[in-house]
Design a protein around this motif. Sequence first.
Motif, mmCIF file in Angstrom:
data_model
loop_
_atom_site.group_PDB
_atom_site.id
_atom_site.type_symbol
_atom_site.label_atom_id
_atom_site.label_comp_id
_atom_site.label_asym_id
_atom_site.label_seq_id
_atom_site.Cartn_x
_atom_site.Cartn_y
_atom_site.Cartn_z
ATOM 1 N N ALA A 39 0.835 -1.207 0.000
ATOM 2 C CA ALA A 39 0.000 0.000 0.000
ATOM 3 C C ALA A 39 0.867 1.252 0.000
ATOM 4 N N ALA A 40 1.963 1.225 0.736
ATOM 5 C CA ALA A 40 2.876 2.370 0.770
ATOM 6 C C ALA A 40 3.517 2.592 -0.594
ATOM 7 N N ALA A 41 3.856 1.509 -1.273
ATOM 8 C CA ALA A 41 4.429 1.635 -2.616
ATOM 9 C C ALA A 41 3.411 2.231 -3.581
ATOM 10 N N GLY A 42 2.156 1.810 -3.444
ATOM 11 C CA GLY A 42 1.105 2.368 -4.281
ATOM 12 C C GLY A 42 0.869 3.838 -4.014
ATOM 13 N N LYS A 44 3.137 5.969 -2.998
ATOM 14 C CA LYS A 44 4.268 6.690 -3.583
ATOM 15 C C LYS A 44 4.083 6.867 -5.086
ATOM 16 N N ALA A 45 3.488 5.864 -5.727
ATOM 17 C CA ALA A 45 3.258 5.914 -7.177
ATOM 18 C C ALA A 45 1.982 6.665 -7.531
ATOM 19 N N ARG A 46 1.285 7.165 -6.521
ATOM 20 C CA ARG A 46 0.015 7.869 -6.697
ATOM 21 C C ARG A 46 -1.001 7.006 -7.458
ATOM 22 N N THR A 47 -1.105 5.758 -6.991
ATOM 23 C CA THR A 47 -2.085 4.819 -7.529
ATOM 24 C C THR A 47 -3.444 5.113 -6.919
ATOM 25 N N GLU A 84 -6.661 2.481 9.738
ATOM 26 C CA GLU A 84 -5.894 3.535 10.379
ATOM 27 C C GLU A 84 -4.748 4.002 9.480
ATOM 28 N N ALA A 85 -4.045 3.053 8.877
ATOM 29 C CA ALA A 85 -2.916 3.398 8.006
ATOM 30 C C ALA A 85 -3.380 4.152 6.769
ATOM 31 N N SER A 86 -4.582 3.865 6.317
ATOM 32 C CA SER A 86 -5.082 4.478 5.083
ATOM 33 C C SER A 86 -5.326 5.977 5.221
ATOM 34 N N LYS A 87 -5.366 6.481 6.446
ATOM 35 C CA LYS A 87 -5.628 7.913 6.655
ATOM 36 C C LYS A 87 -4.606 8.783 5.943
#
Length: 681
Positions: A39-42, A44-47, A84-87
Amino acid sequence: MKSDFFSLYSHDFVRVACCVPRTRVADAPYNLAETLKLAAAGDKARTAVMVFPELGLSSYAIEDLLLQDALLDEVEDSVAKVVEASKTLFPVLIVGAPLRLAGRLYNTAIVIHRGKILGVVPKTYLPNYREFYEKRHFVSGANVIRQEVEIAGHTVPFGTEFLFEAKGIDLTFHVEICEDIWVPVPPSSHAALAGAELLVNLSASNITIGKAEARQLLCGSQSMRAIAAYAYSAAGPGESTTDLAWDGQAAIYEVGDLLAESSRFEKDSTIVQADVDVGRIRQERLRNNGFADCALQERERVACFKRIAFSFDAPTESVALDRLVERFPYVPSDPAKLRDNCYEAYNIQVQGLAQRFKSSGVQNAVIGVSGGLDSTHALIVTCRAMDMLGLDRKNVKAFTLPGFGTSDKTYANAWRLMKALGVTADEIDIKPAAKQMLADIGHSFAKGEKLYDVTFENVQAGLRTDYLFRLANQHRGLVVGTGDLSELGLGWCTYGVGDHMSHYNPNGSVSKTLIQHLIRFVAASGDVDQETAVILHDILNTEISPELIPADAGGVIQSTEQFVGPYALQDFNLYYLTRLGYRPSKIAFLAWNAWHDVERGAWPANLPEGTKRAFALEEIRRWLELFLRRFFSNQFKRSALPNGPKISSGGSLSPRGDWRAPSDGSPDVWLAELKESVPER
C-alpha cells in the motif's frame, strides 16, 4: 491554462494496481505487514485503486482454521490497522478477509479509503466442486439478512450490489470475488450495465496446467464484453501447498486489451500497475447502443445497485503517464500483429475490388499511376483482383499522366512498375491540355508568368481525372481510386478528381502510415517477383509529393508534409478524433507521451531510421491546430466519397459508415479547447 496538463489524472486516466503480497498461513500480522508495504508503494506511485487477493489478511487455503475465533479476531484487528494506516495514503485499498455477521461467515472484500470503510462486499458464488469446499465455511453473499456490518469501530454498508463512485478523479468501480468471474453471468456484468467502469476481482485461484490462460480469457473477455477495465489479483507465495499450488497471477485489462500482467511464481510480494483510460471506456459505451439496450433488458437487476459516493481528489502534483501509447494507431509496433493486420487489410482490399468487378460485369480497370505510394498500392491491389477473378492483367489499363511537376524518378518508377506487373501500360502527357485550359481561363501561367497557385495545380489534377473517366468509357472499365484515408482526413484532395473521386476506391480507409507497410508486406509476400519488390522499395524511399509544381532551382520538389504536417502526427490526430472522440487536449497529451522521446516505446518494423524522430509539444500543438482546421473545413469532400471497403477498426470516413457529419461544421469549439488547455511548450 491547466497547470497539470502533464498529469494523467487530468485526462480521464486512473492508475490501478493489482497486488500479490507474500503471505503466511493463518498469520494475520505478517499478512498485514506485507499488505501495508505494498500500500505504501502504491501511495508513492500515486495509484488510485489497489486490489489485493481474496482472503489476503487471513490466507485462503487454511480450511477449518477459518472457523477459529482467535484468527477471526486477529483478522478484524488487522482490518482496523489497515483503516488507520489508510488515513495518510492516497489509494483506495480493497482487501480480502473472512468476516462474521449474524451467525454467518462471509468471504469478503473490504473497500477502504482515507481512514474509512466505504463498504464490504461478500462473495456471491462459492465453489464447492473438485478441490474447492467453500460452502463448508462460508455463506453466499446472496444470503445477506443485514445491510450493514460493524467492523473496526465502523458501521458500514454490506452487500453485493454496490457501485463505488469516486468524486474528484471521477471513477465508478465494482467489486467481485474469484468464482464470481467463472460463472455464466458474473455480478460484474450487471454492475457494468449499471455504470461501473472498473471491475475488480479479489481472487485466490490455485494454479494447474493451463489455468493461467483460462484466467486471461475470462478477464479479457469480460472487460471487452462489459466495455470496462478489469483488474484481477490472485493469491501467490506463502499459501498452503498441502494439496494445491499458487502462482500469484495478476492482470489488468481494458476493453479486451491486456495492459499489465505480473510475473508468476515469484517468491516475494509483487505489484503490477496500469493507467486505465476511463475516457476510452466512456466513449466506447456511447458508441455501442447494444450496451444501453442490454441495460434496458436487465433494468430490474441494474436498478438494484446502490451507489456509494466518496470524495477522491486527484493529486496536486503532476503524475506522469505510465502507459505505452502507440505512435502509429493504424500500425501496431508488434511485428506479428503488424503482419496479421497487413494480411487482412490487403485481402480486404483485393476481395472488395474483385467483388465490385464481378457484380458490375465489368472486366477492365482504368488507373492512373504516378510512381507514388497510393497509386502504387492501388495498382498492386487491382492486379491481384484480376488474378482472383481469373482475368488477364492486360485488362488493367494503367496510365501515367506526367504534368509540370512530375519528377524523373517518379516518372521512371511508374513505367518500371507497370511493366513489371504486366499490365497494359500507356502514357498521356497532360501538359499541352493543361496549357490550353490555363490559356482558356486567362491564367497568368499561359502568359509566361510562373504563377503556381491552386488553379495551376488543380487544372492538372482535374485533367488527369477527366482522361481516366473517359478512358473508362472507351474501354468499358472502372476507374480505380487511389486516394487514402489520411488525405481525406486532411482534405488534401481536390474535389471531384482522382484522389477524391473514382468508380471504386480500395484505399479509401487505409492511412498513409499503413499504406507504406502494406507495400512492404506485398514486396515480401511472394505475390510479386524480386524485380518488382526492388521497384516497390524504391517507391517507398521517395518523398511524398503531389508533384504539381516544378522543382525549384535547387531541384527541391513540392513536399506534402511541409504543407499539411507529418503524416505520423496527423494520422495520430485523425484516429483519436474520429475513432474515440477525444478532446484536443487529450489528443495532444497522448501525442506528447508517444512522440516527445524518440527512445521511449517501440517502433513498427522496417521503418527507415530517418523517419524515427521526436516531436516537441510546440510542434504537436501547431500541427493539431492545422489538422482541426482542415478536418472540419473539408467535410464536404468526404460527404461525396465513392464506395470502398472499410479496412481497419480504426474506422473510415465514409458518409455511409463510420463518419457521418455535417459539411458546415465549425472547428471553433475544438480550437478553443486546444488553446485553453494545452501549453505552447
